[in-house]
Design a protein around this motif. Sequence first.
Motif, mmCIF file in Angstrom:
data_model
loop_
_atom_site.group_PDB
_atom_site.id
_atom_site.type_symbol
_atom_site.label_atom_id
_atom_site.label_comp_id
_atom_site.label_asym_id
_atom_site.label_seq_id
_atom_site.Cartn_x
_atom_site.Cartn_y
_atom_site.Cartn_z
ATOM 1 N N ASN A 7 -23.368 -3.521 -33.131
ATOM 2 C CA ASN A 7 -23.547 -2.252 -33.827
ATOM 3 C C ASN A 7 -24.939 -1.681 -33.562
ATOM 4 O O ASN A 7 -25.097 -0.464 -33.362
ATOM 5 C CB ASN A 7 -23.341 -2.449 -35.326
ATOM 6 C CG ASN A 7 -23.360 -1.142 -36.087
ATOM 7 O OD1 ASN A 7 -22.537 -0.264 -35.870
ATOM 8 N ND2 ASN A 7 -24.315 -0.989 -36.990
ATOM 9 N N THR A 8 -25.953 -2.542 -33.541
ATOM 10 C CA THR A 8 -27.324 -2.106 -33.266
ATOM 11 C C THR A 8 -27.434 -1.522 -31.865
ATOM 12 O O THR A 8 -28.050 -0.470 -31.654
ATOM 13 C CB THR A 8 -28.304 -3.281 -33.407
ATOM 14 O OG1 THR A 8 -28.257 -3.760 -34.760
ATOM 15 C CG2 THR A 8 -29.724 -2.859 -33.075
ATOM 16 N N ARG A 9 -26.817 -2.201 -30.891
ATOM 17 C CA ARG A 9 -26.849 -1.708 -29.516
ATOM 18 C C ARG A 9 -26.143 -0.365 -29.393
ATOM 19 O O ARG A 9 -26.626 0.560 -28.729
ATOM 20 C CB ARG A 9 -26.188 -2.729 -28.593
ATOM 21 C CG ARG A 9 -26.195 -2.314 -27.130
ATOM 22 C CD ARG A 9 -25.444 -3.305 -26.259
ATOM 23 N NE ARG A 9 -25.311 -2.803 -24.912
ATOM 24 C CZ ARG A 9 -24.477 -3.311 -24.012
ATOM 25 N NH1 ARG A 9 -23.720 -4.349 -24.322
ATOM 26 N NH2 ARG A 9 -24.394 -2.791 -22.800
ATOM 27 N N THR A 47 -20.129 -9.894 -39.163
ATOM 28 C CA THR A 47 -20.687 -11.123 -38.611
ATOM 29 C C THR A 47 -21.977 -10.791 -37.873
ATOM 30 O O THR A 47 -22.304 -9.619 -37.651
ATOM 31 C CB THR A 47 -19.702 -11.761 -37.618
ATOM 32 O OG1 THR A 47 -19.515 -10.848 -36.512
ATOM 33 C CG2 THR A 47 -18.360 -12.041 -38.280
ATOM 34 N N ASP A 48 -22.724 -11.821 -37.473
ATOM 35 C CA ASP A 48 -23.949 -11.592 -36.700
ATOM 36 C C ASP A 48 -23.633 -10.892 -35.384
ATOM 37 O O ASP A 48 -24.383 -10.008 -34.941
ATOM 38 C CB ASP A 48 -24.656 -12.923 -36.420
ATOM 39 C CG ASP A 48 -25.261 -13.545 -37.674
ATOM 40 O OD1 ASP A 48 -25.444 -12.803 -38.660
ATOM 41 O OD2 ASP A 48 -25.539 -14.762 -37.663
ATOM 42 N N ALA A 49 -22.516 -11.263 -34.758
ATOM 43 C CA ALA A 49 -22.127 -10.648 -33.488
ATOM 44 C C ALA A 49 -21.821 -9.165 -33.682
ATOM 45 O O ALA A 49 -22.207 -8.324 -32.857
ATOM 46 C CB ALA A 49 -20.915 -11.368 -32.905
ATOM 47 N N GLN A 91 -12.118 -8.464 -37.478
ATOM 48 C CA GLN A 91 -13.497 -8.606 -37.004
ATOM 49 C C GLN A 91 -13.554 -8.490 -35.488
ATOM 50 O O GLN A 91 -14.456 -7.839 -34.932
ATOM 51 C CB GLN A 91 -14.078 -9.938 -37.462
ATOM 52 C CG GLN A 91 -14.414 -9.988 -38.944
ATOM 53 C CD GLN A 91 -14.826 -11.363 -39.415
ATOM 54 O OE1 GLN A 91 -14.369 -12.384 -38.867
ATOM 55 N NE2 GLN A 91 -15.667 -11.430 -40.433
ATOM 56 N N HIS A 92 -12.599 -9.103 -34.815
ATOM 57 C CA HIS A 92 -12.548 -9.015 -33.351
ATOM 58 C C HIS A 92 -12.296 -7.575 -32.903
ATOM 59 O O HIS A 92 -12.921 -7.093 -31.945
ATOM 60 C CB HIS A 92 -11.458 -9.928 -32.809
ATOM 61 C CG HIS A 92 -11.356 -9.933 -31.321
ATOM 62 N ND1 HIS A 92 -12.353 -10.421 -30.496
ATOM 63 C CD2 HIS A 92 -10.375 -9.490 -30.486
ATOM 64 C CE1 HIS A 92 -11.997 -10.287 -29.235
ATOM 65 N NE2 HIS A 92 -10.800 -9.715 -29.199
ATOM 66 N N LEU A 93 -11.412 -6.873 -33.592
ATOM 67 C CA LEU A 93 -11.116 -5.490 -33.241
ATOM 68 C C LEU A 93 -12.348 -4.599 -33.414
ATOM 69 O O LEU A 93 -12.601 -3.711 -32.598
ATOM 70 C CB LEU A 93 -9.971 -4.964 -34.104
ATOM 71 C CG LEU A 93 -8.581 -5.561 -33.825
ATOM 72 C CD1 LEU A 93 -7.577 -5.073 -34.853
ATOM 73 C CD2 LEU A 93 -8.120 -5.221 -32.418
#
Length: 210
Positions: free
Chosen positions: A114-116, A107-109, A57-59
């Motif tokens: 991804n949206t940005r 995750t939410d983050a 997830q961090h990657l």
Amino acid sequence: MARRAEAERNDRALLEAAREVIAVDGAHTSVASIAARAGVGIGSLYRRYSSKTALFQHLVELALDQWTEIAEQSLADDDPWNGLVHYISSAVGSGSLAPLAGMVTFTDAMTEKNTRSDKAFEALIDRAHRAGVLRRDVTAVDVLLLVEQLSKSPLIEHLQQQGRDDLLDAARNAQRRVIAIAVAGLRPSDQPMPGAQPTMDLFTERWTTS
């Protein structure tokens, strides 16, 4: 301050290593393989991340930040075509985490990043269309698929597995030529594209975990 700088260096090394390992091992990628390629101790890695999922997830977050940065750099170029070429070349060079699709819960983050990233990239495609330098029937998804396809070089991977470092420079030059040939096909043309336009579902649905 020094500790933060070290963490950022480790992050960059991990992301680069993960892309290299994932390109070969795909869904079978292990944390140990990534740590070894990055030169980071497996123990320190697990002290920082509670699980393989947390690491992945961090990657993905790091990769999304990087893709956003590439898109924003491309938009900063006053020439719409040069900006698009910069994006494709840089994105291909950075590699892909696509084989992780379906293995990592968003995750939410991750969703926010991804949206940005999507907004910056879509702005780049829209600008190229409005300037008339990108053929009208090529969509943002087409370009993303092109980047994903070009990010993998079976020739380079094979030579690396053989330990043929003497041929790697020539192989990388050949890859750059293939990228240039593919990108030239994005220019406006009277030749119609085959089939229906792909939708973003091709990307979003495969990231849905079962």
